[in-house]
Design a protein around this motif. Structure first.
Motif, PDB file in Angstrom:
ATOM      1  N   TYR A 286       0.859  -1.185   0.000  1.00 22.73           N
ATOM      2  CA  TYR A 286       0.000   0.000   0.000  1.00 22.73           C
ATOM      3  C   TYR A 286       0.889   1.227   0.000  1.00 22.73           C
ATOM      4  O   TYR A 286       1.830   1.319   0.784  1.00 22.73           O
ATOM      5  CB  TYR A 286      -0.929  -0.036   1.219  1.00 22.73           C
ATOM      6  CG  TYR A 286      -1.766  -1.294   1.209  1.00 22.73           C
ATOM      7  CD1 TYR A 286      -2.956  -1.333   0.512  1.00 22.73           C
ATOM      8  CD2 TYR A 286      -1.316  -2.450   1.829  1.00 22.73           C
ATOM      9  CE1 TYR A 286      -3.700  -2.506   0.457  1.00 22.73           C
ATOM     10  CE2 TYR A 286      -2.052  -3.624   1.769  1.00 22.73           C
ATOM     11  CZ  TYR A 286      -3.250  -3.645   1.077  1.00 22.73           C
ATOM     12  OH  TYR A 286      -3.979  -4.797   1.002  1.00 22.73           O
ATOM     13  N   VAL A 287       0.575   2.158  -0.902  1.00 21.25           N
ATOM     14  CA  VAL A 287       1.430   3.313  -1.133  1.00 21.25           C
ATOM     15  C   VAL A 287       0.584   4.582  -1.107  1.00 21.25           C
ATOM     16  O   VAL A 287      -0.502   4.630  -1.696  1.00 21.25           O
ATOM     17  CB  VAL A 287       2.140   3.201  -2.504  1.00 21.25           C
ATOM     18  CG1 VAL A 287       3.004   4.420  -2.778  1.00 21.25           C
ATOM     19  CG2 VAL A 287       2.957   1.918  -2.585  1.00 21.25           C
ATOM     20  N   LYS A 288       1.114   5.592  -0.429  1.00 21.51           N
ATOM     21  CA  LYS A 288       0.504   6.919  -0.418  1.00 21.51           C
ATOM     22  C   LYS A 288       1.462   7.859  -1.141  1.00 21.51           C
ATOM     23  O   LYS A 288       2.652   7.914  -0.823  1.00 21.51           O
ATOM     24  CB  LYS A 288       0.301   7.412   1.016  1.00 21.51           C
ATOM     25  CG  LYS A 288      -0.240   8.817   1.104  1.00 21.51           C
ATOM     26  CD  LYS A 288      -0.350   9.257   2.561  1.00 21.51           C
ATOM     27  CE  LYS A 288      -0.820  10.693   2.685  1.00 21.51           C
ATOM     28  NZ  LYS A 288      -0.855  11.111   4.094  1.00 21.51           N
ATOM     29  N   VAL A 289       0.932   8.589  -2.129  1.00 22.92           N
ATOM     30  CA  VAL A 289       1.726   9.558  -2.874  1.00 22.92           C
ATOM     31  C   VAL A 289       1.050  10.916  -2.766  1.00 22.92           C
ATOM     32  O   VAL A 289      -0.133  11.049  -3.087  1.00 22.92           O
ATOM     33  CB  VAL A 289       1.862   9.158  -4.360  1.00 22.92           C
ATOM     34  CG1 VAL A 289       2.640  10.226  -5.134  1.00 22.92           C
ATOM     35  CG2 VAL A 289       2.517   7.796  -4.503  1.00 22.92           C
TER      36      VAL A 289
ATOM     37  N   ILE B  11       3.287   0.157 -11.095  1.00 23.59           N
ATOM     38  CA  ILE B  11       3.609   1.204 -10.126  1.00 23.59           C
ATOM     39  C   ILE B  11       5.111   1.142  -9.835  1.00 23.59           C
ATOM     40  O   ILE B  11       5.641   0.086  -9.490  1.00 23.59           O
ATOM     41  CB  ILE B  11       2.789   1.028  -8.824  1.00 23.59           C
ATOM     42  CG1 ILE B  11       1.282   1.110  -9.115  1.00 23.59           C
ATOM     43  CG2 ILE B  11       3.209   2.058  -7.778  1.00 23.59           C
ATOM     44  CD1 ILE B  11       0.802   2.439  -9.670  1.00 23.59           C
ATOM     45  N   ALA B  12       5.761   2.277  -9.975  1.00 22.89           N
ATOM     46  CA  ALA B  12       7.214   2.355  -9.759  1.00 22.89           C
ATOM     47  C   ALA B  12       7.548   2.145  -8.281  1.00 22.89           C
ATOM     48  O   ALA B  12       6.704   2.361  -7.408  1.00 22.89           O
ATOM     49  CB  ALA B  12       7.721   3.722 -10.216  1.00 22.89           C
TER      50      ALA B  12
ATOM     51  N   GLU C  31      11.779   5.623  -6.432  1.00 23.45           N
ATOM     52  CA  GLU C  31      11.746   6.276  -7.743  1.00 23.45           C
ATOM     53  C   GLU C  31      10.699   7.386  -7.772  1.00 23.45           C
ATOM     54  O   GLU C  31      10.939   8.478  -8.296  1.00 23.45           O
ATOM     55  CB  GLU C  31      11.452   5.239  -8.828  1.00 23.45           C
ATOM     56  CG  GLU C  31      11.519   5.789 -10.232  1.00 23.45           C
ATOM     57  CD  GLU C  31      11.288   4.702 -11.272  1.00 23.45           C
ATOM     58  OE1 GLU C  31      10.674   5.024 -12.306  1.00 23.45           O
ATOM     59  OE2 GLU C  31      11.718   3.549 -11.061  1.00 23.45           O
ATOM     60  N   ILE C  32       9.532   7.124  -7.203  1.00 20.65           N
ATOM     61  CA  ILE C  32       8.485   8.150  -7.141  1.00 20.65           C
ATOM     62  C   ILE C  32       8.969   9.327  -6.303  1.00 20.65           C
ATOM     63  O   ILE C  32       8.871  10.487  -6.713  1.00 20.65           O
ATOM     64  CB  ILE C  32       7.180   7.570  -6.556  1.00 20.65           C
ATOM     65  CG1 ILE C  32       6.638   6.445  -7.439  1.00 20.65           C
ATOM     66  CG2 ILE C  32       6.138   8.675  -6.377  1.00 20.65           C
ATOM     67  CD1 ILE C  32       5.534   5.629  -6.795  1.00 20.65           C
TER      68      ILE C  32
ATOM     69  N   ALA D  64       6.338  10.081  -1.331  1.00 24.26           N
ATOM     70  CA  ALA D  64       5.770   8.741  -1.400  1.00 24.26           C
ATOM     71  C   ALA D  64       6.199   7.943  -0.192  1.00 24.26           C
ATOM     72  O   ALA D  64       7.328   8.073   0.281  1.00 24.26           O
ATOM     73  CB  ALA D  64       6.230   8.042  -2.678  1.00 24.26           C
ATOM     74  N   GLU D  65       5.274   7.121   0.308  1.00 23.26           N
ATOM     75  CA  GLU D  65       5.572   6.288   1.468  1.00 23.26           C
ATOM     76  C   GLU D  65       4.697   5.048   1.467  1.00 23.26           C
ATOM     77  O   GLU D  65       3.590   5.052   0.931  1.00 23.26           O
ATOM     78  CB  GLU D  65       5.353   7.070   2.757  1.00 23.26           C
ATOM     79  CG  GLU D  65       3.906   7.506   2.952  1.00 23.26           C
ATOM     80  CD  GLU D  65       3.672   8.331   4.204  1.00 23.26           C
ATOM     81  OE1 GLU D  65       4.018   7.859   5.301  1.00 23.26           O
ATOM     82  OE2 GLU D  65       3.136   9.435   4.062  1.00 23.26           O
TER      83      GLU D  65
END
Length: 93
Positions: free
Chosen positions: A3-6, A60-61, A65-66, A74-75
């Motif tokens: 799970y990623v938050k940007v 999704i990178a 990288e993001i 990004a985290e």
């Protein structure tokens, strides 16, 4: 799953500012939530997309990288945090 938050730092009034991604082991997005400045939330999954939100058409990178791009933070987040955002977005629509 991961799970990623940007967070996207920009001045565009009609573009989302925060993205929450659920990403499979193959690095393809399976669910997404987008938050906007005006409080609006939109969502997409494998069975639903709209003209303004859909699943990514590329993998999704990696977070590093993001985050290396100056306009993004990004985290990794917990499944629980993603599910909270997912439920809130689904309840809005």
């Amino acid at each position: 799953m991961r799970y990623v938050k940007v967070t996207w730092h920009h001045d565009f009034t009609d573009e989302p500012t925060v993205f929450f991604h659920e990403v499979g082991e193959d690095n393809w997005e399976t669910r997404r939530v987008q938050l906007y400045r005006d409080g609006r939330a939109e969502w997409a999954d494998e069975s639903r997309d709209t003209p303004t939100v859909g699943l990514a058409e590329i993998e999704i990178a990696p977070i590093q990288e993001i985050a290396s791009q100056p306009e993004f933070d990004a985290e990794e987040i917990s499944k629980r945090e993603f599910e909270t955002q997912w439920s809130a977005a689904r309840n809005q629509s």
